[in-house]
Design an enzyme around this catalytic site. Structure first.
Site, PDB file in Angstrom:
ATOM      1  N   ASP A 308      73.093 127.347  30.854  1.00 35.91           N
ATOM      2  CA  ASP A 308      74.077 126.349  30.395  1.00 35.91           C
ATOM      3  C   ASP A 308      75.204 126.228  31.430  1.00 35.91           C
ATOM      4  OD1 ASP A 308      75.259 124.356  28.955  1.00 35.91           O
ATOM      5  OD2 ASP A 308      75.776 125.596  27.211  1.00 35.91           O
ATOM      6  N   HIS A 312      83.422 123.127  35.610  1.00 36.92           N
ATOM      7  CA  HIS A 312      84.660 122.367  35.359  1.00 36.92           C
ATOM      8  C   HIS A 312      85.672 122.797  36.406  1.00 36.92           C
ATOM      9  CE1 HIS A 312      83.435 120.569  31.585  1.00 36.92           C
ATOM     10  NE2 HIS A 312      83.006 121.755  31.163  1.00 36.92           N
ATOM     11  N   GLY A 327      82.889 125.392  28.753  1.00 34.81           N
ATOM     12  CA  GLY A 327      81.792 125.672  29.667  1.00 34.81           C
ATOM     13  C   GLY A 327      82.117 126.687  30.737  1.00 34.81           C
TER      14      GLY A 327
HETATM   15  O1  DOR Z   1      80.222 124.732  26.956  1.00 33.83           O
HETATM   16  C1  DOR Z   1      79.596 123.690  27.030  1.00 33.83           C
HETATM   17  N1  DOR Z   1      79.719 122.882  28.107  1.00 33.83           N
HETATM   18  N2  DOR Z   1      78.819 123.355  26.023  1.00 33.83           N
HETATM   19  C2  DOR Z   1      78.229 122.164  25.952  1.00 33.83           C
HETATM   20  O2  DOR Z   1      77.520 121.914  25.004  1.00 33.83           O
HETATM   21  C3  DOR Z   1      78.446 121.155  27.019  1.00 33.83           C
HETATM   22  C4  DOR Z   1      78.845 121.783  28.282  1.00 33.83           C
HETATM   23  C5  DOR Z   1      79.420 120.809  29.278  1.00 33.83           C
HETATM   24  O3  DOR Z   1      78.799 119.772  29.533  1.00 33.83           O
HETATM   25  O4  DOR Z   1      80.474 121.101  29.853  1.00 33.83           O
HETATM   26 ZN    ZN Z   2      74.673 122.484  27.801  1.00 29.67          ZN
END
Ligand code: DOR
Ligand code: ZN
Length: 430
Positions: A308, A312, A327
């Site tokens: 995942d 950012h 994220g």
């Molecule tokens: O933590 C996350 N970041 N969870 C998500 O479902 C989306 C992802 C993102 O796109 O930044």
């Molecule tokens: Zn994701």
């Protein structure tokens, strides 16, 4: 000319575990020669010494957010796929929550062409389930598949409408596309920003219950049973989800699941030290949940480890916890954190390799495995290499990593895609 990977422990889960040489020619594995067998006749152009190392099928990360198009300051297809091969991944599945969303062939083809230009990991795009990720209208799955998507997902958002999810599962099944489900009941989340519990109470932050995830896992299991369509549950974080999956699998439901290293390594306590670098969706949970996720990995309830990877920039993280983006990045630490799980005795090395290559390949319908005539996509691990995680060394454009400074042992030292060495550790003895 041949490349020869010499003397490694070659592990292809369920198939092979032996010290052997691998011969590679023209993008493909031509032969695997077990120790003591006959020598190759053709001249060898390169010998890669893999003695004391583990050679396994290329790792596949089935859940990655590349931010191109739209947010190239966080990650591009080039930087993300470079980070992937640095982390030992030969293939990654790119989630569709880009800007614009990957809900049409133009975007899918753009992603594929950028990946080809970058020439690092293989990039397999996931298309969205609903147009614009809005949860209202289902995309043209037949078209998306024809353009190259390998799965559909509204990841980042749940599909809140039960009937739409039922229709999507049935439609995806008829086009042989796996559905990756982000399980989150937004009504239950109700503005929560971290796991509900003692840490949230002490930090005076609104909590997110375990039920907000598990009720949707239960719903998707029910819809899979109703439609007979397979469903894959993304980023499992709670004990209740693991138990629901375990029971569904024992009934024969066609459900598969993944978790991410942060859910088996961290708890919501990490929010105290790491702040917004420990903020993701679903959130880090309690120690009991972490233990349940580990048990789910060990007994096969959780099929895959995905990252995942969600880059950012510091601008989106250097704000109040409640306002920060969800994220963490994961491509360059996942294999080593997986090896830590092996060192802690939770899963075997073969299980780790299975959950990071064979199983994601099976779920997404991709080729994998160390056999003659298959693509030479492989990862060499040095199980002994000790190192300190240093985000300044990362290839990813973003630095939102809760594992910075961790001392780990074992990492990918060479990544090969289609017979080409795309990453090689410069100083494997450091
Ligand atoms: O933590 C996350 N970041 N969870 C998500 O479902 C989306 C992802 C993102 O796109 O930044
Ligand atoms: Zn994701």
């Amino acid at each position: 000319m041949l490349t020869r990977i010499k003397g490694g422990r070659v592990i292809d889960p369920g198939h092979l575990d032996t010290v052997a040489d691998i011969l590679i020619k023209d993008h493909k594995i031509v032969e695997i020669i077990a120790a003591g067998q006959k020598e190759a006749i053709e001249p060898v152009s390169r010998i890669i010494d893999a003695s004391g190392k583990i050679v396994c099928p290329g790792f596949i990360d089935m859940h990655v957010h590349l931010r191109e198009p739209g947010h190239e300051h966080k990650e591009t297809i080039e930087s993300g796929s470079r980070a992937a091969v640095w982390g030992g991944f030969t293939a990654i599945c790119a989630m569709p929550n880009t800007d614009p969303v990957n809900d049409n062939c133009e975007i899918t083809e753009f992603i594929l062409s950028q990946a080809k230009r970058a020439n690092f990991a293989k990039v397999f795009p996931a298309g969205s389930i609903s147009i614009g990720l809005e949860g209202k209208q289902i995309c043209e799955f037949a078209q998306l598949k024809a353009c190259g998507v390998v799965a559909v997902s509204d990841d980042g958002n749940p599909v809140m409408d039960d009937h739409l999810m039922q229709t999507a599962l049935a439609a995806a099944q008829s086009h042989d596309l796996p559905v990756i489900s982000h399980c989150e009941d937004l009504n239950l989340v109700a503005g929560g920003v971290m796991n509900a519990g003692a840490v949230a109470r002490e930090m005076k932050l609104a909590g997110i219950s375990n039920a907000s995830e598990s009720v949707m896992v239960e719903r998707d299991i029910a819809l899979s049973e109703l439609t007979t369509a397979p469903v894959h549950i993304a980023h499992v974080s709670t004990a209740e989800s693991v138990q629901a999956l375990r029971e569904a699998k024992s009934r024969g439901v066609r459900v598969t699941a993944e978790t991410a290293p942060h859910y088996f390594m961290l708890t919501d306590e990490a929010v105290r030290q790491c702040g917004t670098h420990a903020k993701m969706n679903p959130p880090l949970r309690s120690a009991e949940d972490r233990e349940a996720v580990r048990r789910g990995l060990a007994d096969g309830t959780i099929d895959a480890i995905a990252t995942d990877h969600a880059p950012h920039s510091s601008r989106e993280k250097a704000v109040d916890f409640g306002k920060a983006a969800n994220g963490v990045i994961g491509l360059e630490t996942a294999v080593s954190l997986g090896l830590k799980l092996v060192q802690e005795g939770v899963i075997s090395l073969t299980q780790l390799i299975e959950k990071m290559s064979t199983n994601p390949a099976r779920i997404l319908g991709l080729e994998s495995g160390l056999r003659p005539d298959r693509s030479a996509d492989l990862t060499i691990l040095d199980p002994d290499l000790a190192f300190r995680v240093d985000i300044e060394q990362f290839q990813s454009l973003s630095k939102n990593c809760p594992f910075d400074g961790w001392q780990l042992q074992g990492k990918a030292i060479l990544t090969m895609v289609d017979g080409r060495v795309v990453f090689e550790e410069e100083n494997p003895t450091k």
